[in-house]
Design a protein around this motif. Structure first.
Motif, PDB file in Angstrom:
ATOM      1  N   ILE A 197      94.178  35.225  69.053  1.00  0.00           N
ATOM      2  CA  ILE A 197      92.863  35.324  69.686  1.00  0.00           C
ATOM      3  C   ILE A 197      91.758  35.335  68.630  1.00  0.00           C
ATOM      4  O   ILE A 197      90.742  34.639  68.755  1.00  0.00           O
ATOM      5  CB  ILE A 197      92.793  36.578  70.571  1.00  0.00           C
ATOM      6  N   GLU A 198      91.941  36.112  67.580  1.00  0.00           N
ATOM      7  CA  GLU A 198      90.928  36.186  66.525  1.00  0.00           C
ATOM      8  C   GLU A 198      90.750  34.842  65.823  1.00  0.00           C
ATOM      9  O   GLU A 198      89.623  34.452  65.478  1.00  0.00           O
ATOM     10  CB  GLU A 198      91.315  37.273  65.526  1.00  0.00           C
ATOM     11  N   GLU A 199      91.847  34.117  65.625  1.00  0.00           N
ATOM     12  CA  GLU A 199      91.757  32.794  64.999  1.00  0.00           C
ATOM     13  C   GLU A 199      90.972  31.831  65.878  1.00  0.00           C
ATOM     14  O   GLU A 199      90.166  31.032  65.388  1.00  0.00           O
ATOM     15  CB  GLU A 199      93.161  32.256  64.722  1.00  0.00           C
ATOM     16  N   HIS A 200      91.187  31.900  67.175  1.00  0.00           N
ATOM     17  CA  HIS A 200      90.441  31.044  68.093  1.00  0.00           C
ATOM     18  C   HIS A 200      88.949  31.365  68.049  1.00  0.00           C
ATOM     19  O   HIS A 200      88.108  30.460  68.078  1.00  0.00           O
ATOM     20  CB  HIS A 200      90.965  31.230  69.516  1.00  0.00           C
ATOM     21  N   ILE A 201      88.630  32.645  67.995  1.00  0.00           N
ATOM     22  CA  ILE A 201      87.218  33.042  67.945  1.00  0.00           C
ATOM     23  C   ILE A 201      86.564  32.539  66.666  1.00  0.00           C
ATOM     24  O   ILE A 201      85.404  32.098  66.664  1.00  0.00           O
ATOM     25  CB  ILE A 201      87.104  34.571  68.082  1.00  0.00           C
ATOM     26  N   ASP A 202      87.297  32.559  65.548  1.00  0.00           N
ATOM     27  CA  ASP A 202      86.761  32.034  64.290  1.00  0.00           C
ATOM     28  C   ASP A 202      86.489  30.532  64.387  1.00  0.00           C
ATOM     29  O   ASP A 202      85.471  30.037  63.879  1.00  0.00           O
ATOM     30  CB  ASP A 202      87.754  32.301  63.150  1.00  0.00           C
ATOM     31  N   ILE A 203      87.399  29.810  65.028  1.00  0.00           N
ATOM     32  CA  ILE A 203      87.207  28.362  65.200  1.00  0.00           C
ATOM     33  C   ILE A 203      85.975  28.098  66.053  1.00  0.00           C
ATOM     34  O   ILE A 203      85.143  27.238  65.728  1.00  0.00           O
ATOM     35  CB  ILE A 203      88.459  27.727  65.835  1.00  0.00           C
ATOM     36  N   ARG A 214      83.698  24.005  57.953  1.00  0.00           N
ATOM     37  CA  ARG A 214      84.237  25.331  58.297  1.00  0.00           C
ATOM     38  C   ARG A 214      85.177  25.243  59.503  1.00  0.00           C
ATOM     39  O   ARG A 214      86.230  25.886  59.527  1.00  0.00           O
ATOM     40  CB  ARG A 214      83.079  26.277  58.596  1.00  0.00           C
ATOM     41  N   ALA A 215      84.805  24.425  60.505  1.00  0.00           N
ATOM     42  CA  ALA A 215      85.662  24.263  61.678  1.00  0.00           C
ATOM     43  C   ALA A 215      86.994  23.633  61.299  1.00  0.00           C
ATOM     44  O   ALA A 215      88.055  24.053  61.779  1.00  0.00           O
ATOM     45  CB  ALA A 215      84.946  23.413  62.726  1.00  0.00           C
ATOM     46  N   GLU A 216      86.946  22.645  60.439  1.00  0.00           N
ATOM     47  CA  GLU A 216      88.174  21.984  59.986  1.00  0.00           C
ATOM     48  C   GLU A 216      89.073  22.961  59.242  1.00  0.00           C
ATOM     49  O   GLU A 216      90.290  23.016  59.475  1.00  0.00           O
ATOM     50  CB  GLU A 216      87.810  20.806  59.078  1.00  0.00           C
ATOM     51  N   THR A 217      88.488  23.761  58.363  1.00  0.00           N
ATOM     52  CA  THR A 217      89.271  24.734  57.598  1.00  0.00           C
ATOM     53  C   THR A 217      89.869  25.802  58.507  1.00  0.00           C
ATOM     54  O   THR A 217      91.039  26.183  58.366  1.00  0.00           O
ATOM     55  CB  THR A 217      88.378  25.403  56.536  1.00  0.00           C
ATOM     56  N   ALA A 218      89.072  26.288  59.466  1.00  0.00           N
ATOM     57  CA  ALA A 218      89.555  27.325  60.376  1.00  0.00           C
ATOM     58  C   ALA A 218      90.701  26.806  61.238  1.00  0.00           C
ATOM     59  O   ALA A 218      91.693  27.514  61.470  1.00  0.00           O
ATOM     60  CB  ALA A 218      88.408  27.825  61.251  1.00  0.00           C
ATOM     61  N   MET A 219      90.580  25.572  61.710  1.00  0.00           N
ATOM     62  CA  MET A 219      91.646  25.000  62.537  1.00  0.00           C
ATOM     63  C   MET A 219      92.909  24.783  61.717  1.00  0.00           C
ATOM     64  O   MET A 219      94.025  25.074  62.184  1.00  0.00           O
ATOM     65  CB  MET A 219      91.180  23.682  63.159  1.00  0.00           C
ATOM     66  N   ARG A 220      92.771  24.288  60.508  1.00  0.00           N
ATOM     67  CA  ARG A 220      93.956  24.073  59.674  1.00  0.00           C
ATOM     68  C   ARG A 220      94.667  25.398  59.399  1.00  0.00           C
ATOM     69  O   ARG A 220      95.898  25.483  59.459  1.00  0.00           O
ATOM     70  CB  ARG A 220      93.575  23.384  58.364  1.00  0.00           C
ATOM     71  N   HIS A 222      94.634  28.032  61.276  1.00  0.00           N
ATOM     72  CA  HIS A 222      95.237  28.479  62.536  1.00  0.00           C
ATOM     73  C   HIS A 222      96.566  27.765  62.787  1.00  0.00           C
ATOM     74  O   HIS A 222      97.554  28.389  63.177  1.00  0.00           O
ATOM     75  CB  HIS A 222      94.247  28.205  63.668  1.00  0.00           C
ATOM     76  N   ILE A 223      96.595  26.471  62.568  1.00  0.00           N
ATOM     77  CA  ILE A 223      97.825  25.701  62.799  1.00  0.00           C
ATOM     78  C   ILE A 223      98.908  26.113  61.810  1.00  0.00           C
ATOM     79  O   ILE A 223     100.083  26.279  62.185  1.00  0.00           O
ATOM     80  CB  ILE A 223      97.537  24.191  62.697  1.00  0.00           C
ATOM     81  N   GLU A 224      98.540  26.286  60.555  1.00  0.00           N
ATOM     82  CA  GLU A 224      99.534  26.690  59.554  1.00  0.00           C
ATOM     83  C   GLU A 224     100.084  28.083  59.860  1.00  0.00           C
ATOM     84  O   GLU A 224     101.281  28.344  59.694  1.00  0.00           O
ATOM     85  CB  GLU A 224      98.918  26.627  58.164  1.00  0.00           C
ATOM     86  N   ALA A 225      99.220  28.983  60.315  1.00  0.00           N
ATOM     87  CA  ALA A 225      99.683  30.322  60.702  1.00  0.00           C
ATOM     88  C   ALA A 225     100.628  30.227  61.900  1.00  0.00           C
ATOM     89  O   ALA A 225     101.642  30.931  61.969  1.00  0.00           O
ATOM     90  CB  ALA A 225      98.491  31.216  61.034  1.00  0.00           C
ATOM     91  N   GLY A 226     100.311  29.351  62.855  1.00  0.00           N
ATOM     92  CA  GLY A 226     101.181  29.162  64.006  1.00  0.00           C
ATOM     93  C   GLY A 226     102.537  28.635  63.615  1.00  0.00           C
ATOM     94  O   GLY A 226     103.576  29.052  64.155  1.00  0.00           O
ATOM     95  N   ARG A 227     102.558  27.727  62.665  1.00  0.00           N
ATOM     96  CA  ARG A 227     103.836  27.186  62.185  1.00  0.00           C
ATOM     97  C   ARG A 227     104.669  28.295  61.543  1.00  0.00           C
ATOM     98  O   ARG A 227     105.878  28.392  61.798  1.00  0.00           O
ATOM     99  CB  ARG A 227     103.595  26.069  61.180  1.00  0.00           C
TER     100      ARG A 227
END
Length: 238
Positions: A197-203, A214-220, A222-227
């Motif tokens: 949830i916090e990662e989504h809010i940052d994005i 910043r959006a690109e970095t935050a999404m990357r 988030h995806i790496e953390a999910g993996r």
């Protein structure tokens, strides 16, 4: 535990008052969503057989929208149809398949987040904000009982970003990837769900600030953390 060879929707006890669907124009969509909810909540396990007639009776609809929903689920890789045996729930993706899914996501989603930061309309930002607000409300409760809802919100959030970037091909491709990850997302415990949830809010904050980098970095991130989260689950299951 539910037996894998059970045929869901054929027994009277499979039906409850909440299962009946009111007649409306989009019956196929309604049946589809009910089945997705069952799959996400693990009420129907991988490998279980699905009866078109039984599901139609369970939901109180004809076989036509039921079959349409199953065809849609087949296209998304959630169910399979074999000659003579009929429909069944697809097996879970292998660790190798998950690795490929995340590889593709890392190529597509950071760029879509950057595009959303540049191009998102006020309406798109409002939709993302509404989804994030639902997540914030969940964070204040016991997430354990709302994991299926979090999975749905997670998918909606990423799909809304893909739509906001203005590339319908990206939106379609990501939709197919997300459906194959739902069951493993459900294994999140409360601490992990809070992090998601916090990662989504940052994005969302980066997109709302119209900051593509910043959006690109935050999404990357988030995806790496999910993996990493799913890989930890797969390792624990070995």
């Amino acid at each position: 535990m539910i037996a894998k060879d059970a045929v869901f929707g054929t027994r009277p006890e499979d039906r409850s008052p909440r299962d009946a669907i009111l007649q409306r124009p989009s019956l196929g969509d309604e049946v589809y969503q009910r089945l997705v909810d069952d799959l996400i909540a693990l009420r129907i396990p991988a490998g279980a057989r699905l009866s078109v007639d039984g599901l139609a009776r369970r939901f109180g609809v004809s076989q036509t929208p039921t079959r349409a929903a199953l065809i849609r689920l087949e296209a998304e890789g959630l169910v399979v149809k074999k000659q003579f045996t009929g429909w069944s729930v697809a097996p879970l993706p292998s660790p190798e398949q998950f690795a490929k899914i995340f590889e593709l996501r890392c190529l597509i989603e950071p760029a879509s987040a950057a595009g959303a930061a540049r191009l998102a309309s006020p309406e798109a930002l409002a939709e993302l904000g509404s989804i994030a607000e639902e997540m914030r409300a969940m964070a204040a409760e016991d997430i354990t009982g709302h994991r299926a809802k979090l999975v749905v919100l997670d998918s909606r959030f990423h799909s809304a970003i893909a739509a906001a970037c203005g590339n319908e091909l990206i939106e379609d491709a990501l939709g197919r990837l997300f459906t194959q990850m739902h069951i493993f997302r459900l294994r999140y415990h409360s601490d992990v769900a809070q992090a998601v949830i916090e990662e989504h809010i940052d994005i969302l904050a980066a997109i709302g600030a119209r900051d593509p980098a910043r959006a690109e970095t935050a999404m990357r991130g988030h995806i790496e953390a999910g993996r990493e989260r799913i890989e930890a689950h797969l390792d624990a299951a070995d």
